[in-house]
Design a protein around this motif. Structure first.
Motif, PDB file in Angstrom:
ATOM      1  N   ASP A  38       2.695  12.900   2.543  1.00 24.86           N
ATOM      2  CA  ASP A  38       2.193  12.495   1.228  1.00 24.86           C
ATOM      3  C   ASP A  38       1.492  13.691   0.598  1.00 24.86           C
ATOM      4  N   GLU A  39       2.148  14.327  -0.354  1.00 25.59           N
ATOM      5  CA  GLU A  39       1.620  15.544  -0.952  1.00 25.59           C
ATOM      6  C   GLU A  39       0.313  15.307  -1.698  1.00 25.59           C
ATOM      7  N   ASP A  40       0.163  14.149  -2.325  1.00 33.58           N
ATOM      8  CA  ASP A  40      -1.022  13.880  -3.125  1.00 33.58           C
ATOM      9  C   ASP A  40      -2.279  13.742  -2.280  1.00 33.58           C
ATOM     10  N   GLU A  41      -2.117  13.228  -1.062  1.00 32.15           N
ATOM     11  CA  GLU A  41      -3.285  12.932  -0.239  1.00 32.15           C
ATOM     12  C   GLU A  41      -3.359  13.773   1.036  1.00 32.15           C
ATOM     13  N   GLU A  42      -2.420  14.691   1.223  1.00 28.04           N
ATOM     14  CA  GLU A  42      -2.372  15.513   2.428  1.00 28.04           C
ATOM     15  C   GLU A  42      -2.446  14.633   3.680  1.00 28.04           C
ATOM     16  N   GLY A 102       0.782  -1.229   0.000  1.00 32.04           N
ATOM     17  CA  GLY A 102       0.000   0.000   0.000  1.00 32.04           C
ATOM     18  C   GLY A 102       0.814   1.280   0.000  1.00 32.04           C
ATOM     19  N   GLY A 103       2.115   1.175   0.221  1.00 29.88           N
ATOM     20  CA  GLY A 103       2.952   2.370   0.301  1.00 29.88           C
ATOM     21  C   GLY A 103       3.771   2.575  -0.946  1.00 29.88           C
ATOM     22  N   THR A 104       5.088   2.508  -0.792  1.00 29.11           N
ATOM     23  CA  THR A 104       5.964   2.740  -1.940  1.00 29.11           C
ATOM     24  C   THR A 104       7.294   2.035  -1.738  1.00 29.11           C
ATOM     25  N   LEU A 105       8.018   1.833  -2.820  1.00 28.81           N
ATOM     26  CA  LEU A 105       9.391   1.354  -2.768  1.00 28.81           C
ATOM     27  C   LEU A 105      10.299   2.566  -2.813  1.00 28.81           C
ATOM     28  N   LEU A 153      -3.735  -1.830   3.659  1.00 24.10           N
ATOM     29  CA  LEU A 153      -4.651  -2.564   2.789  1.00 24.10           C
ATOM     30  C   LEU A 153      -5.473  -3.590   3.563  1.00 24.10           C
ATOM     31  N   THR A 154      -5.037  -3.917   4.773  1.00 25.16           N
ATOM     32  CA  THR A 154      -5.737  -4.923   5.566  1.00 25.16           C
ATOM     33  C   THR A 154      -7.193  -4.536   5.789  1.00 25.16           C
ATOM     34  N   TRP A 207      -0.732  -0.609  -4.571  1.00 27.03           N
ATOM     35  CA  TRP A 207      -2.172  -0.358  -4.562  1.00 27.03           C
ATOM     36  C   TRP A 207      -2.419   0.794  -3.595  1.00 27.03           C
ATOM     37  N   ASN A 208      -2.738   1.940  -4.152  1.00 27.08           N
ATOM     38  CA  ASN A 208      -3.027   3.109  -3.334  1.00 27.08           C
ATOM     39  C   ASN A 208      -4.470   3.030  -2.853  1.00 27.08           C
ATOM     40  N   PRO A 209      -4.695   2.796  -1.558  1.00 25.65           N
ATOM     41  CA  PRO A 209      -6.073   2.617  -1.067  1.00 25.65           C
ATOM     42  C   PRO A 209      -6.911   3.885  -1.122  1.00 25.65           C
TER      43      PRO A 209
END
Length: 398
Positions: free
Chosen positions: A304-308, A83-86, A133-134, A105-107
């Motif tokens: 996370d700039e995209d989701e504040e 759910g996060g990033t590499l 993601l759980t 997978w961005n929830p």
């Protein structure tokens, strides 16, 4: 056949099933593999969703790949998601150079997989607390088929099969034991995918045992088995991946901001971009190498700039035998309102993640951002120093 309707089969609980020396008995391992073989055979034609932690490490990535290859022998399709990033350079290199089939997978978006096509989900190198993601799969009422992990138990788990062994140093070791049995899958040196997966498992095992310096007998045995299949050149290329300038900046910031008491080094590094999150454990790895330091903790607010959205992320590294990272982090930061711990650990290492919540968001007012950081910085330090130096800690118990 779906996993629904099958009662839980607990394999080798953390507190029982160990032979002398703290290892799982060979009979227990054989019984577990036989159970898994039978259960997978019953589920031929199914599709499994494999979840690993939001910021997956080589141990999680390689274990998920090994499980996927095992399932292919039973006509079970598997999709691996995080759910996060590499962000760690070695993890990026591992996925790119080996073709490891893990996807983000961005929830927060609607671009995730169609959960209705899965009959069950699997947790590898996690017990669910380290994956955002759980909650998604629980809300979709997916059945939890299998949990394989080497971390200390985090919560009660209701799954068809559970293999949680804290005395094992890496989940990759457990998956390698599955392969060694030759019941679930027989590795083939002429199969390039098998060679790449074996290389990934060797990397995961090496990474979680600090280059085998903290390995136990089971880990050495697993490494010996993998040595017959892995590609040394591919592993060397992965390990030569260079640190980015941003990672070096975070390491420099941790060195500049560290405070030391009782041979413990603690450093807050301020705000970090979401994609730079893995700079935090790398900074902790660096600080713990300082002379007369046995434990280092580095933390920062990951933005996370995209989701504040913001989370306080921290990593602990220790060379002190009597310090249990799992107990230390759980005692320092406790649990959320739903009873889930904010963090945990394994031998020599641990981590924590605390949502900033209502105060999330980066503002143009630099004074506000500075004040917010100072509040979180002081709160984290108080909780850590309270355990490091109870008599002189910042929190009074009078």
């Amino acid at each position: 056949m779906s996993a629904m309707g099958h009662g839980p089969v607990h394999a080798v609980p953390a507190t029982v099933g160990k032979a002398a020396g703290g290892t799982t008995s060979q009979r227990d391992r054989i019984n577990l593999i036989e159970r898994l073989d039978k259960l997978l055979s019953q589920r031929s034609g199914d599709r499994h969703l494999v979840l690993i932690q939001d910021f997956p490490d080589p141990d999680a990535l390689s274990s998920a790949w090994a499980y996927r290859l095992i399932c292919q022998q039973y006509d079970i399709d598997c999709d691996i998601y995080y759910g996060g990033t590499l962000s760690h350079q070695e993890n990026i290199a591992l996925v790119r150079l080996s073709g490891l089939p893990a996807r983000r997978w961005n929830p927060q978006t609607k671009t995730g997989p169609d959960l209705s096509k899965y009959q069950a989900y699997v947790l590898l190198d996690t017990q669910g607390a380290t994956s955002q993601l759980t909650r998604q799969v629980e809300e979709a009422n997916l059945s939890l088929f299998l949990v394989v992990d080497h971390h200390a138990p985090q919560k009660d788990i209701n799954a068809t099969l559970i293999d949680v062994r804290p005395h094992i140093r890496a989940t990759a070791t457990i998956l390698t034991q599955y392969l060694q049995s030759k019941v679930l899958l027989t590795l083939d040196r002429s199969n390039s995918t098998h060679v790449k997966c074996a290389t990934a498992l060797m990397h995961g095992l090496r990474s979680d045992t600090n280059n085998l310096m903290h390995a136990a007998e089971a880990d050495f045995m697993a490494a010996a088995y993998l040595s017959n299949f892995y590609d040394p050149q591919l592993l060397g290329a992965i390990l030569r991946a260079s640190r980015s300038k941003r990672v070096m900046d975070v390491i420099e910031r941790s060195l500049r901001n560290r405070t030391i008491q009782n041979n413990v080094s603690i450093a807050g590094v301020g705000y970090l971009r979401y994609d730079d999150r893995d700079a935090i454990p790398q900074a902790a790895d660096f600080l713990v190498t300082e002379e007369n330091i046995h434990t280092a903790v580095v933390y920062g607010i990951v933005h996370d700039e995209d989701e504040e959205r913001e989370v306080v992320i921290g990593s602990l590294r220790t060379s002190k035998i009597t310090l249990d990272p799992d107990e230390f982090i759980k005692e320092a930061f406790g649990q959320d309102l739903e009873g889930r711990f904010f963090g945990g650990g394994r031998t020599t290492a641990g981590g924590f993640g605390i949502p900033v919540g209502f105060l999330s968001g980066f503002y143009e007012n630099s004074d506000y951002n500075r004040l917010k950081w100072e509040v979180f910085d002081m709160q984290i330090k108080q909780k850590l120093w309270r355990l490091v130096n109870p008599e002189d800690g910042l929190i009074s118990t009078d």
